[in-house]
Design a protein around this motif. Structure first.
Motif, short mmCIF file in Angstrom:
data_model
loop_
_atom_site.label_atom_id
_atom_site.label_comp_id
_atom_site.label_asym_id
_atom_site.label_seq_id
_atom_site.Cartn_x
_atom_site.Cartn_y
_atom_site.Cartn_z
N HIS A 246 3.26 10.43 -0.58
CA HIS A 246 3.77 10.57 0.80
C HIS A 246 3.42 9.35 1.65
N ARG A 247 2.59 8.47 1.14
CA ARG A 247 2.17 7.30 1.91
C ARG A 247 3.35 6.34 2.10
N ASP A 248 3.32 5.59 3.21
CA ASP A 248 4.36 4.59 3.45
C ASP A 248 4.32 3.50 2.39
N ASP A 249 3.10 3.20 1.91
CA ASP A 249 2.95 2.16 0.88
C ASP A 249 2.78 2.80 -0.50
N ARG A 250 3.52 3.88 -0.74
CA ARG A 250 3.35 4.61 -1.99
C ARG A 250 3.56 3.67 -3.19
N PRO A 251 2.80 3.90 -4.23
CA PRO A 251 2.92 3.04 -5.42
C PRO A 251 4.21 3.29 -6.17
#
Length: 352
Positions: A246-251
């Protein structure tokens, strides 16, 4: 019902009856059969096992110490394969396996109280009280998936080399945003600010795999997002992966401590509508049967669990024989190879 009862019935000495059960080579087959038939008729099942063990000075049992609950030995594919391989190797010797929890149960401390001739310490913290009790009892010990210690034979796989190969595979595919999901009993859980420092405080296998990932990622200029959970559990992994993705910088790729954790990551990706491997590459570790059951089939690092079990049984037999004969024996530190197995869960990162 005693040996003397049988002896009186057959008209032989008590020692002759004892030999029929414990030293059959001392009697003719006909005499032994007479004694066994009489025992069966009278309902006598044989000498008390505890008394026989006391007389021999051995129990015929090998303890296997587990940090996790004993259910882990039956639920986890890797543990099941490892224990099954040991059981197969020990079967011809007549030795039995006794599973031991590292935790105390009331006043019972299994590592202190359970009779055994030797022990395998399997993926436990060597500073645990249970490990200390086994050492203080003077039992022959073999460490498996443990920090090698001076004077104790240990068997490990090349965790660091396998993890390095897995991370390098993602680097070669072109991934620059990489996540790592690891597991280690004890300590804090969640995202890790300093993976190197965290690795130093982790158990042996967790440390070696995390350092192996960093061996390949750091030279490529990749600072991974590292998340640590308490157990190698797919439900924990599912929840953690939802947070990570869910992170903006998702891997665009995730390296997993185990195939079990990887399965949780794959489920989380599916829930979020992400395609594996088009949107997210996933790499496991162990090459358990689960890796081939997953869809897509999992890219993972193979360790030969059966070979690890056979090596453990062989080394246990060696240290047991040395104790029996009083011979001097040197501790060995064996490292078994690992191998990257590329399947369908990894691909080049999506273009953005």
């Amino acid at each position: 019902m005693t040996l003397q009862t049988i002896a009186d019935q057959v008209g032989v000495s008590r020692m002759t009856v004892s030999n029929a059960f414990s030293r059959p080579d001392q009697l003719s087959e006909a005499m032994r059969q007479r004694i066994l038939d009489a025992a069966k008729k009278l309902g006598y099942v044989g000498p008390d096992p505890a008394a026989r063990a006391l007389a021999r000075g051995t129990t015929g049992a090998i303890g296997i110490l587990l940090t996790s609950s004993l259910r882990y030995a039956f639920d986890d594919d890797v543990a099941t394969g490892f224990l099954g391989s040991i059981a197969g190797e020990l079967a011809p010797t007549g030795l039995a396996l006794t599973l031991l929890s590292a935790a105390s149960v009331g006043d019972m401390v299994p590592a202190r109280d359970v009779p055994m001739d030797a022990a395998i310490v399997y993926s436990c913290d060597p500073s645990m009280t249970a490990v200390d009790w086994l050492t203080r009892r003077g039992l022959p010990i073999v460490f498996v998936d443990q920090e090698p210690l001076r004077g104790i034979t240990s068997i490990n796989v090349d965790d660091r080399g396998g993890a390095r190969a897995a991370a390098q595979h993602l680097v070669d595919l072109g991934h620059t945003r990489v996540g790592v999901m690891t597991a280690a009993l004890g300590g804090a859980v969640g995202f890790i600010d300093d993976p190197v420092q965290d690795a130093k405080g982790s158990k042996y296998v967790s440390r070696e795999r995390l350092l192996g990932y960093l061996d390949a990622l750091a030279p490529a200029g990749i600072a991974p997002l590292v998340h640590r959970q308490l157990h190698s559990d797919d439900r924990e992994a599912f929840d953690a992966a939802l947070e990570l993705l869910h992170r903006d910088d998702r891997p665009t790729a995730i390296l997993c401590f185990s195939d079990v954790i990887a399965s949780g990551v794959v489920r989380a990706a599916e829930k979020l509508g992400l395609d594996v491997p088009r949107d997210l590459s996933v790499v496991g570790f162990d090459d358990s049967p689960l890796a081939r059951r997953l869809r897509p089939q999992l890219t993972t690092v193979r360790q030969d669990v059966a070979a690890k079990g056979r090596a453990s049984a062989a080394e246990l037999a060696r240290v047991l024989e040395a104790k029996r004969t009083g011979a001097k024996t040197r501790a060995k530190h064996l490292v078994l190879p690992t191998e990257l197995v590329v399947r369908d869960s990894t691909a080049a990162p999506p273009s953005r």
